[in-house]
Scaffold this active site. Structure first.
Site, short mmCIF file in Angstrom:
data_model
loop_
_atom_site.label_atom_id
_atom_site.label_comp_id
_atom_site.label_asym_id
_atom_site.label_seq_id
_atom_site.Cartn_x
_atom_site.Cartn_y
_atom_site.Cartn_z
N LEU A 24 0.69 -1.16 0.12
CA LEU A 24 0.04 -0.02 -0.01
C LEU A 24 1.03 1.24 0.03
O LEU A 24 1.91 1.21 0.65
CB LEU A 24 -0.76 -0.07 1.21
CG LEU A 24 -1.95 -1.18 1.30
CD1 LEU A 24 -2.59 -1.14 2.58
CD2 LEU A 24 -2.66 -1.36 -0.02
N HIS A 28 -3.69 4.21 -2.21
CA HIS A 28 -4.62 3.17 -1.65
C HIS A 28 -5.24 3.79 -0.43
O HIS A 28 -6.50 3.86 -0.28
CB HIS A 28 -3.89 2.13 -1.14
CG HIS A 28 -3.28 1.22 -2.10
ND1 HIS A 28 -1.97 1.02 -2.41
CD2 HIS A 28 -3.88 0.50 -3.37
CE1 HIS A 28 -1.79 0.50 -3.43
NE2 HIS A 28 -2.65 -0.20 -3.83
N ASP A 141 -6.18 3.36 -12.34
CA ASP A 141 -6.62 2.20 -13.28
C ASP A 141 -8.08 2.47 -13.94
O ASP A 141 -8.76 1.92 -13.55
CB ASP A 141 -6.48 1.00 -12.34
CG ASP A 141 -5.28 0.66 -11.84
OD1 ASP A 141 -4.34 -0.09 -12.23
OD2 ASP A 141 -5.03 0.83 -10.48
P1 AMP Z 1 -3.76 -2.23 -6.55
O1 AMP Z 1 -3.45 -2.69 -5.20
O2 AMP Z 1 -2.84 -1.82 -7.26
O3 AMP Z 1 -4.71 -3.23 -7.35
O4 AMP Z 1 -4.76 -0.97 -6.41
C1 AMP Z 1 -6.16 -0.91 -5.72
C2 AMP Z 1 -6.88 0.21 -5.64
O5 AMP Z 1 -6.06 1.48 -5.54
C3 AMP Z 1 -7.38 0.37 -7.26
O6 AMP Z 1 -8.64 0.91 -7.30
C4 AMP Z 1 -6.03 1.32 -7.82
O7 AMP Z 1 -6.87 2.21 -8.84
C5 AMP Z 1 -6.11 2.30 -6.47
N1 AMP Z 1 -4.92 3.03 -6.90
C6 AMP Z 1 -3.44 2.61 -7.22
N2 AMP Z 1 -2.82 3.53 -7.27
C7 AMP Z 1 -3.32 4.65 -6.97
C8 AMP Z 1 -3.08 6.15 -6.83
N3 AMP Z 1 -1.53 6.41 -7.19
N4 AMP Z 1 -3.90 7.08 -6.74
C9 AMP Z 1 -5.30 6.60 -6.29
N5 AMP Z 1 -5.55 5.33 -6.35
C10 AMP Z 1 -4.77 4.27 -6.84
#
Ligand code: AMP
Length: 282
Positions: A24, A28, A141
């Protein structure tokens, strides 16, 4: 998890939910904050979903700093953490998948076949386990958020989907768990993704509305990176991911590139009118 969620609902609690793959960062944690308004319980999940990784992708080496993640979620006010083992999530005899047709095949779907089928299937399962009233995803994403919104509408899930803005490092690099893979040189060149989006935006602001020169402006910036290999630079309608030329309305400018062996994505959502360009939301 399902029993817990059912009991919470029976007691009248509204559940907010933030699905993650762990490792995280502040992006996140911003989703946890975004889930809070209107919810009594904010739940997060950490699940590195094997179904959304292709052969040769980084499933094995994906970072899993579990204790740190747990502490950060707790400090951010997350009430409930769901961390299912992969063997619990996928029975070997499972044969059911959720597919959002067409939207899953464009942009990142072209170079990651099967990826979005893995995402929609796991999120559908998580929705049935956590039973949220509100689910929060990141604009980082963007294609994923558009696909999941379609899935929620098409399958009549009574869930409010919120999309939170991209959290960036001070120099503009979008936060990503995969940034941890980058060497110092790769990280420097990774900044070109954000710069490429800015170049296209500047051309839009100067009045250009043809997609080809706008995308060329972005690709030209990416080509300055010696270690950078562009996957795509595209402008599509934000709601449908359909090609958009001339560029107008609410558009998504999306870029993907490999920095060394690390695949990075970034995007901008803009409202493009005859008289100008402004920031917009997914
Ligand atoms: P992940 O752990 O990469 O699957 O991401 C989990 C959630 O966090 C997803 O909804 C991503 O779009 C969001 N997320 C990842 N990176 C960012 C960021 N830099 N800013 C905002 N949300 C993010």
């Amino acid at each position: 998890m399902q029993r817990r969620a059912t009991a919470l609902r029976a007691a009248g609690a509204r559940i907010g939910f933030v699905p993650t793959m762990g490792a995280l960062h502040a992006g996140h944690l911003s989703l946890v904050a975004r889930a809070r308004p209107g919810c009594d319980v904010v739940a997060a999940s950490i699940f590195v979903n094997p179904l959304q990784f292709g052969p040769g992708e980084d499933l094995e080496r994906y970072p899993r700093p579990f204790e740190r993640d747990r502490a950060e979620l707790e400090a951010a006010g997350c009430d409930l953490l769901f961390v299912p083992p992969a063997t619990d999530m996928y029975a070997t005899e499972a044969r059911t998948f959720v597919v959002v047709d067409e939207l899953q095949d464009v942009l990142c779907g072209r170079s990651r076949p099967g990826h979005f089928r893995g995402v929609t299937t796991v999120v559908a399962k998580l929705f049935n386990l956590v039973q949220p009233h509100v689910a929060v995803f990141g604009q980082k994403d963007a294609q994923q958020a558009v696909i999941l919104r379609r899935m929620v509408q098409d399958l009549d899930w009574p869930i409010e989907l919120r999309v939170a803005p991209i959290v960036r490092d001070p120099d503009g690099l979008a936060l990503s768990s995969r940034n941890a893979y980058l060497s110092r040189e790769e990280r420097r060149e990774a900044l070109l993704l954000h710069e490429a989006l800015g170049a296209a935006r500047a051309r839009l602001a100067a009045g250009e509305r043809r997609s080809a020169p706008l995308c060329a402006a972005g690709v030209q910036v990416l080509s300055r990176g010696e270690r950078l290999r562009s996957d795509y630079f595209e402008i599509v309608e934000a709601a449908t991911l359909a090609p958009c030329d001339p560029v107008r309305g609410r558009v998504l400018i999306a870029v993907a590139a490999w920095a060394g062996s690390t695949r990075l994505i970034d995007n901008l959502v803009l409202d493009v009118r005859d008289d100008g360009v402004s920031d917009a939301e997914l």
